[in-house]
Scaffold this motif. Structure first.
Motif, PDB file in Angstrom:
ATOM      1  N   GLY A 155       0.823  -1.091  -0.052  1.00 25.98           N
ATOM      2  CA  GLY A 155       0.175  -0.017   0.062  1.00 25.98           C
ATOM      3  C   GLY A 155       0.758   1.091  -0.079  1.00 25.98           C
ATOM      4  N   GLU A 156       2.135   1.287   1.013  1.00 25.73           N
ATOM      5  CA  GLU A 156       2.729   2.409   0.808  1.00 25.73           C
ATOM      6  C   GLU A 156       3.496   2.590  -0.382  1.00 25.73           C
ATOM      7  OE1 GLU A 156       4.788   5.830   2.808  1.00 25.73           O
ATOM      8  OE2 GLU A 156       2.829   4.558   3.464  1.00 25.73           O
ATOM      9  N   TYR A 157       3.952   1.626  -1.068  1.00 26.06           N
ATOM     10  CA  TYR A 157       4.937   1.708  -2.307  1.00 26.06           C
ATOM     11  C   TYR A 157       3.895   2.114  -3.388  1.00 26.06           C
ATOM     12  CZ  TYR A 157       7.864   0.033  -6.121  1.00 26.06           C
ATOM     13  OH  TYR A 157       8.828   0.111  -6.991  1.00 26.06           O
ATOM     14  N   ALA A 158       2.668   1.699  -3.355  1.00 23.90           N
ATOM     15  CA  ALA A 158       1.728   2.080  -4.611  1.00 23.90           C
ATOM     16  C   ALA A 158       1.497   3.662  -4.442  1.00 23.90           C
ATOM     17  CB  ALA A 158       0.547   1.237  -4.465  1.00 23.90           C
ATOM     18  N   LYS A 159       1.194   4.051  -3.125  1.00 27.47           N
ATOM     19  CA  LYS A 159       0.968   5.287  -2.927  1.00 27.47           C
ATOM     20  C   LYS A 159       2.286   6.556  -3.508  1.00 27.47           C
ATOM     21  CE  LYS A 159      -0.145   8.662   0.627  1.00 27.47           C
ATOM     22  NZ  LYS A 159       1.226   9.758   0.393  1.00 27.47           N
ATOM     23  N   LEU A 160       3.404   5.943  -2.881  1.00 23.46           N
ATOM     24  CA  LEU A 160       4.566   6.786  -3.292  1.00 23.46           C
ATOM     25  C   LEU A 160       4.852   6.677  -4.921  1.00 23.46           C
ATOM     26  CD1 LEU A 160       6.965   5.386  -0.496  1.00 23.46           C
ATOM     27  CD2 LEU A 160       5.886   7.511  -0.678  1.00 23.46           C
ATOM     28  N   SER A 161       4.749   5.626  -5.611  1.00 16.52           N
ATOM     29  CA  SER A 161       4.762   5.418  -6.814  1.00 16.52           C
ATOM     30  C   SER A 161       3.859   6.339  -7.518  1.00 16.52           C
ATOM     31  CB  SER A 161       4.557   4.069  -7.238  1.00 16.52           C
ATOM     32  OG  SER A 161       5.002   4.078  -8.779  1.00 16.52           O
ATOM     33  N   LYS A 162       2.499   6.285  -7.251  1.00 17.22           N
ATOM     34  CA  LYS A 162       1.512   7.202  -7.864  1.00 17.22           C
ATOM     35  C   LYS A 162       2.031   8.517  -7.727  1.00 17.22           C
ATOM     36  CE  LYS A 162      -3.649   8.107  -7.561  1.00 17.22           C
ATOM     37  NZ  LYS A 162      -4.976   7.763  -7.070  1.00 17.22           N
ATOM     38  N   ASP A 163       2.402   9.150  -6.369  1.00 16.75           N
ATOM     39  CA  ASP A 163       2.771  10.478  -6.196  1.00 16.75           C
ATOM     40  C   ASP A 163       3.935  10.803  -7.217  1.00 16.75           C
ATOM     41  OD1 ASP A 163       0.721  10.674  -4.368  1.00 16.75           O
ATOM     42  OD2 ASP A 163       2.189  10.636  -2.704  1.00 16.75           O
ATOM     43  N   LEU A 164       4.574  10.024  -7.250  1.00 15.40           N
ATOM     44  CA  LEU A 164       6.011  10.308  -8.116  1.00 15.40           C
ATOM     45  C   LEU A 164       5.529  10.645  -9.707  1.00 15.40           C
ATOM     46  CD1 LEU A 164       8.822   8.012  -6.302  1.00 15.40           C
ATOM     47  CD2 LEU A 164       8.677  10.585  -6.871  1.00 15.40           C
ATOM     48  N   LYS A 165       4.784   9.447 -10.152  1.00 16.46           N
ATOM     49  CA  LYS A 165       4.178   9.674 -11.278  1.00 16.46           C
ATOM     50  C   LYS A 165       3.282  11.009 -11.783  1.00 16.46           C
ATOM     51  CE  LYS A 165       4.402   4.705 -12.101  1.00 16.46           C
ATOM     52  NZ  LYS A 165       3.559   3.530 -12.048  1.00 16.46           N
ATOM     53  N   ALA A 166       2.696  11.346 -10.658  1.00 10.05           N
ATOM     54  CA  ALA A 166       2.044  12.728 -10.893  1.00 10.05           C
ATOM     55  C   ALA A 166       2.936  14.054 -11.027  1.00 10.05           C
ATOM     56  CB  ALA A 166       1.015  12.823  -9.518  1.00 10.05           C
ATOM     57  N   GLN A 167       4.110  13.632 -10.640  1.00 11.37           N
ATOM     58  CA  GLN A 167       5.260  14.768 -10.358  1.00 11.37           C
ATOM     59  C   GLN A 167       5.901  14.805 -11.701  1.00 11.37           C
ATOM     60  OE1 GLN A 167       5.083  16.708  -7.777  1.00 11.37           O
ATOM     61  NE2 GLN A 167       6.737  18.022  -8.321  1.00 11.37           N
ATOM     62  N   TRP A 168       5.799  13.732 -12.681  1.00 11.31           N
ATOM     63  CA  TRP A 168       6.546  13.851 -13.983  1.00 11.31           C
ATOM     64  C   TRP A 168       6.584  15.059 -14.664  1.00 11.31           C
ATOM     65  CZ3 TRP A 168       4.610   8.711 -16.604  1.00 11.31           C
ATOM     66  CH2 TRP A 168       5.163   7.648 -16.028  1.00 11.31           C
ATOM     67  N   PRO A 169       7.786  15.645 -15.141  1.00 14.41           N
ATOM     68  CA  PRO A 169       7.675  16.874 -15.813  1.00 14.41           C
ATOM     69  C   PRO A 169       6.814  16.870 -17.331  1.00 14.41           C
ATOM     70  CG  PRO A 169      10.034  16.259 -15.050  1.00 14.41           C
ATOM     71  CD  PRO A 169       9.026  15.178 -14.876  1.00 14.41           C
ATOM     72  N   GLY A 170       5.812  17.562 -17.221  1.00  7.88           N
ATOM     73  CA  GLY A 170       5.031  17.353 -18.664  1.00  7.88           C
ATOM     74  C   GLY A 170       4.309  16.297 -18.867  1.00  7.88           C
ATOM     75  N   GLY A 171       4.181  15.766 -17.508  1.00  9.59           N
ATOM     76  CA  GLY A 171       3.469  14.333 -17.610  1.00  9.59           C
ATOM     77  C   GLY A 171       4.056  13.289 -18.405  1.00  9.59           C
ATOM     78  N   LYS A 172       5.523  13.472 -18.684  1.00 10.55           N
ATOM     79  CA  LYS A 172       6.348  12.397 -19.230  1.00 10.55           C
ATOM     80  C   LYS A 172       7.437  11.763 -18.451  1.00 10.55           C
ATOM     81  CE  LYS A 172       9.226  11.822 -23.722  1.00 10.55           C
ATOM     82  NZ  LYS A 172       9.669  12.553 -24.630  1.00 10.55           N
ATOM     83  N   SER A 173       7.380  10.583 -18.257  1.00 14.03           N
ATOM     84  CA  SER A 173       8.308   9.816 -17.632  1.00 14.03           C
ATOM     85  C   SER A 173       9.684  10.055 -17.969  1.00 14.03           C
ATOM     86  CB  SER A 173       8.401   8.168 -18.079  1.00 14.03           C
ATOM     87  OG  SER A 173       9.301   7.516 -17.350  1.00 14.03           O
ATOM     88  N   PRO A 174      10.562  10.676 -16.897  1.00 17.86           N
ATOM     89  CA  PRO A 174      11.881  11.099 -16.936  1.00 17.86           C
ATOM     90  C   PRO A 174      12.880  10.304 -17.249  1.00 17.86           C
ATOM     91  CG  PRO A 174      11.413  10.864 -14.631  1.00 17.86           C
ATOM     92  CD  PRO A 174      10.021  10.726 -15.436  1.00 17.86           C
ATOM     93  N   VAL A 175      13.843  10.644 -18.088  1.00 13.95           N
ATOM     94  CA  VAL A 175      14.857   9.549 -18.523  1.00 13.95           C
ATOM     95  C   VAL A 175      15.991   9.592 -17.407  1.00 13.95           C
ATOM     96  CG1 VAL A 175      16.846   9.292 -20.330  1.00 13.95           C
ATOM     97  CG2 VAL A 175      14.345  10.025 -21.214  1.00 13.95           C
ATOM     98  N   VAL A 176      16.229   8.371 -17.078  1.00 14.83           N
ATOM     99  CA  VAL A 176      17.117   8.236 -15.738  1.00 14.83           C
ATOM    100  C   VAL A 176      18.263   7.238 -16.212  1.00 14.83           C
ATOM    101  CG1 VAL A 176      17.138   7.155 -13.622  1.00 14.83           C
ATOM    102  CG2 VAL A 176      15.354   8.730 -14.158  1.00 14.83           C
ATOM    103  N   VAL A 177      19.636   7.517 -15.599  1.00 17.75           N
ATOM    104  CA  VAL A 177      20.676   6.623 -15.663  1.00 17.75           C
ATOM    105  C   VAL A 177      20.931   6.331 -13.954  1.00 17.75           C
ATOM    106  CG1 VAL A 177      22.908   6.744 -15.624  1.00 17.75           C
ATOM    107  CG2 VAL A 177      21.696   7.441 -17.593  1.00 17.75           C
ATOM    108  N   SER A 178      21.221   5.158 -13.686  1.00 20.27           N
ATOM    109  CA  SER A 178      21.242   4.792 -12.442  1.00 20.27           C
ATOM    110  C   SER A 178      22.344   3.842 -12.000  1.00 20.27           C
ATOM    111  CB  SER A 178      20.028   3.990 -11.837  1.00 20.27           C
ATOM    112  OG  SER A 178      19.883   3.578 -10.568  1.00 20.27           O
TER     113      SER A 178
END
Length: 268
Positions: A155-178
């Motif tokens: 439940g906590e993971y789903a909430k955090l993931s949803k909040d982060l996706k709502a933060q995507w710049p311009g609604g687009k998934s950010p390109v990431v290197v990790s």
């Protein structure tokens, strides 16, 4: 391999120190022996090398958990065990360790413990955490507690993931290197992971390849940082912490990563 030889010598010295400690205990009272401790409240006594293993053990339902490596130690394999660590291992039912922590087996051997040595997969990927907690729950006989924690975690993971996706710049998934040990944070954010680096030093060829992907974010491992990975690229570098705190609570690791990613994404 001089460093390895030094550690072996240290462990032999610790073993001798433990023999003195346990010898005094056995001479004065049998109540302090490992056997009685292993029967404590009918619950398993778990000794873990770091807070990461400790958090997994706690999530799986273990209540008697003792950590060997202090949370302040940034790189666990560099830790040199103390006599008190051996004493803890001697009274344990289970000793949890990660394969990149070479001293775990030596600790058990030097302590003469009958504890079961359990190799743990340290990866904060949600699916791997679920599997590890379930497996430990079976091992400890605490399946119900493990299942309860897993449900709360989902439940906590789903909430955090949803909040982060709502933060995507311009609604687009950010390109990431990790960094290879922080890709779980990219997954949490639903990011477009285009490349990884580490744990070895990043080569010029790797830097050039990663730079061509034009990432908006670089997720760096706080415990194995090599400094700024793509200087001058405009990529925002985000420090990700893998290890839980002394409270052995794994959830703040995800909350803290989500906060760091949220703060970085508006500028990406």
């Amino acid at each position: 391999m001089a460093h390895t030889r030094g550690r072996t010598t240290s462990l032999l010295a610790l073993s001798a120190a433990l023999a003195l400690v346990t010898g005094c205990e056995n001479g004065s009272s049998s109540a302090g022996g490992g056997g009685d401790k292993r029967e404590h409240d009918g619950k398993p006594v778990v000794v873990v090398t770091t807070t990461w293993e400790g958090a997994l053990a706690k999530a799986a339902g273990a209540e008697n958990v003792q950590v060997i490596v202090p949370q302040s130690v940034q790189h666990a394999p560099d830790y040199d065990p103390k006599p008190s660590d051996l004493a803890a291992v001697a009274g344990a039912d289970f000793v949890l360790y990660a394969p990149f922590e070479p001293y775990a087996g030596k600790i058990k051997e030097a302590a003469g413990s009958e504890a079961e040595l359990v190799e743990v997969n340290l990866d904060n990927d949600a699916d791997k955490v679920d599997a590890e907690v379930a497996e430990l729950g079976k091992l400890f006989g605490t399946e119900d507690a493990a299942a309860k924690w897993t449900a709360a975690f989902a439940g906590e993971y789903a909430k955090l993931s949803k909040d982060l996706k709502a933060q995507w710049p311009g609604g687009k998934s950010p390109v990431v290197v990790s960094q290879v040990f922080t890709t779980w944070a990219a997954k949490l954010a639903g990011a477009n992971l285009v490349g990884t680096y580490g744990p070895e030093a990043v080569t010029p060829a790797q830097l050039a390849k990663l730079g061509k992907e034009k990432p908006a974010l670089v997720l760096d491992n706080a415990h194995m940082s090599t400094g700024t990975v793509l200087p001058g690229s405009g990529a925002q570098q985000v420090e990700i912490v893998n290890y839980p705190g002394d409270d052995l609570d794994l959830l703040p690791v995800y909350r803290n990563a989500a906060t760091a990613l949220k703060e970085a994404m508006p500028a990406s």
